[in-house]
Design an enzyme around this catalytic site. Structure first.
Site, PDB file in Angstrom:
ATOM      1  N   CYS A  52      -1.180  -1.459   5.139  1.00  0.00           N
ATOM      2  CA  CYS A  52      -2.198  -0.620   5.791  1.00  0.00           C
ATOM      3  C   CYS A  52      -3.402  -1.465   6.204  1.00  0.00           C
ATOM      4  O   CYS A  52      -3.908  -1.339   7.321  1.00  0.00           O
ATOM      5  CB  CYS A  52      -2.612   0.507   4.845  1.00  0.00           C
ATOM      6  SG  CYS A  52      -3.755   1.678   5.597  1.00  0.00           S
ATOM      7  N   CYS A  53      -3.857  -2.352   5.308  1.00  0.00           N
ATOM      8  CA  CYS A  53      -4.989  -3.228   5.663  1.00  0.00           C
ATOM      9  C   CYS A  53      -4.611  -4.163   6.815  1.00  0.00           C
ATOM     10  O   CYS A  53      -5.450  -4.463   7.671  1.00  0.00           O
ATOM     11  CB  CYS A  53      -5.438  -4.041   4.454  1.00  0.00           C
ATOM     12  SG  CYS A  53      -6.470  -3.154   3.281  1.00  0.00           S
ATOM     13  N   CYS A  89     -12.756   1.967   2.676  1.00  0.00           N
ATOM     14  CA  CYS A  89     -12.125   3.190   3.161  1.00  0.00           C
ATOM     15  C   CYS A  89     -12.076   4.233   2.035  1.00  0.00           C
ATOM     16  O   CYS A  89     -11.904   3.885   0.858  1.00  0.00           O
ATOM     17  CB  CYS A  89     -10.717   2.905   3.629  1.00  0.00           C
ATOM     18  SG  CYS A  89     -10.627   1.835   5.072  1.00  0.00           S
ATOM     19  N   CYS A 112      -9.281   4.335  -0.677  1.00  0.00           N
ATOM     20  CA  CYS A 112      -9.173   3.137  -1.520  1.00  0.00           C
ATOM     21  C   CYS A 112     -10.481   2.805  -2.226  1.00  0.00           C
ATOM     22  O   CYS A 112     -10.667   1.679  -2.698  1.00  0.00           O
ATOM     23  CB  CYS A 112      -8.720   1.953  -0.680  1.00  0.00           C
ATOM     24  SG  CYS A 112      -7.151   2.229   0.133  1.00  0.00           S
ATOM     25  N   CYS A 155      -9.344  -7.083   1.277  1.00  0.00           N
ATOM     26  CA  CYS A 155      -8.521  -6.393   2.267  1.00  0.00           C
ATOM     27  C   CYS A 155      -7.696  -7.385   3.077  1.00  0.00           C
ATOM     28  O   CYS A 155      -6.702  -7.030   3.682  1.00  0.00           O
ATOM     29  CB  CYS A 155      -9.387  -5.556   3.196  1.00  0.00           C
ATOM     30  SG  CYS A 155     -10.551  -6.502   4.186  1.00  0.00           S
TER      31      CYS A 155
HETATM   32  S1  SF4 Z   1      -8.792  -0.147   2.614  1.00  0.00           S
HETATM   33 FE1  SF4 Z   1      -7.141   1.384   2.247  1.00  0.00          FE
HETATM   34  S2  SF4 Z   1      -7.232   2.888   3.942  1.00  0.00           S
HETATM   35 FE2  SF4 Z   1      -8.470   1.067   4.517  1.00  0.00          FE
HETATM   36  S3  SF4 Z   1      -7.103  -0.173   5.698  1.00  0.00           S
HETATM   37 FE3  SF4 Z   1      -6.954  -0.954   3.607  1.00  0.00          FE
HETATM   38  S4  SF4 Z   1      -5.291   0.242   2.609  1.00  0.00           S
HETATM   39 FE4  SF4 Z   1      -5.820   1.265   4.557  1.00  0.00          FE
END
Ligand code: SF4
Length: 227
Positions: free
Chosen positions: A113-114, A195, A198, A221
C-alpha cells in the site's frame, strides 16, 4: 570526487538556516522541493522555508487515506505561512484500480500500500528536481539515528535534512515562539501522524512513533529508503 553542489551544501550544513538558504537560493535554486506530511511537527520546517521562499514547491502525498484533520491542517498551515505552491501528489487512478480497487490493501499488506500510494508517486514527482528537503529528525527512529544533513543520491541529486539534529524540546520551543498553528490531533495523543488506518494514539511517555503501523513491524513508509 564530491560535486560542487555537494561541497556548497556540505559547507552550509553547520546550521539549519544556512543549509536551507543554500539549498533554496544557492546551489539548488529552482531545482529543489520540500516534502511535507503536514503532520505533528511539520510546521517547523515549513515556517523556516516560508521565511526564505514562499514559492518553493511543497509536495504533499495525498494518499486518499489521511485524517480529515490533516487535510484541513494542510490548508490552515499553508495559509498561515503564505506558502503559495503546495502540490498534492496522488497515485495514478489506473494503478489504484489495478492494485487496490477496494481500498483495503492497507489492512493486509502495508508495504504494498505504501509503495502504491507513497513511494511510487513520490519517485515520479521528484524526477524534475535535483534535491528534496525533508523534516526528518535523527531521534525519530533507529533507522535515522546517524542520518547526515546532506545525503548524496545517485546522479548528483541530494536529499537534505536540515532538522536532523532537532529534538522534541527544540521543536516545541520553535512552535511556541512563532505561534504556529498545531495539527489538531497532536494534542490528542498523536505525536506522529500518518494515514488514518495506520496511525493510533500513544500513551504519555511512549515512543512517539509507536503509533505508526503499530504491531506491523514497520517503522518507515519507504519514501526515504527508496532513493
Ligand atoms: S501509511 Fe497505511 S494507508 Fe498510508 S499508504 Fe502506507 S499502508 Fe497505505
Amino acid at each position: 570526487m564530491p560535486s560542487s553542489v555537494f561541497n556548497a551544501l556540505h559547507q552550509a550544513s553547520h546550521s539549519t538556516e544556512s543549509l536551507l538558504q543554500e539549498a533554496l537560493l544557492g546551489a539548488l535554486k529552482n531545482k529543489v522541493a520540500i516534502i511535507s506530511s503536514f503532520g505533528a511537527d511539520s510546521a517547523v520546517l515549513l515556517s523556516l522555508v516560508s521565511q526564505i521562499d514562499r514559492d518553493v514547491p511543497v509536495l504533499f502525498l495525498q494518499t486518499g487515506k489521511h485524517f480529515e484533520e490533516t487535510l484541513d491542517y494542510r490548508h490552515t498551515l499553508a495559509d498561515h505561512l503564505g506558502l503559495r505552491n503546495v502540490q498534492d501528489i496522488t497515485p495514478a487512478p489506473s494503478e489504484i484500480q489495478a492494485r487496490d480497487p477496494e481500498g483495503q490493501l492497507c489492512y493486509f499488506d502495508v508495504d504494498a500500500c505504501c509503495a502504491l500510494r507513497k513511494v511510487e508517486p513520490l519517485d515520479k514527482a521528484l524526477i524534475p528536481y535535483q534535491g528534496w528537503i525533508t523534516g526528518r529528525k535523527r531521534n525519530q527512529a533507529s533507522t535515522r539515528a546517524s542520518m547526515p544533513m546532506v545525503e548524496p543520491q545517485p546522479n548528483n541529486r541530494f536529499r537534505i535534512n536540515p532538522l536532523a539534529q532537532w529534538n522534541h524540546d527544540m521543536l516545541e520551543s520553535y512552535i511556541e515562539h512563532h505561534h504556529l498553528p498545531r495539527h489538531p490531533l497532536s494534542t490528542m495523543g498523536y505525536p506522529s501522524i500518518g494515514c488514518a488506518p495506520c496511525t493510533t494514539a500513544v500513551a504519555e511517555g511512549e515512543d512517539p512513533r509507536s503509533g505508526r503501523w503499530a504491531g506491523k513491524g514497520k517503522v518507515e513508509c519507504g519514501i526515504h529508503l527508496a532513493h
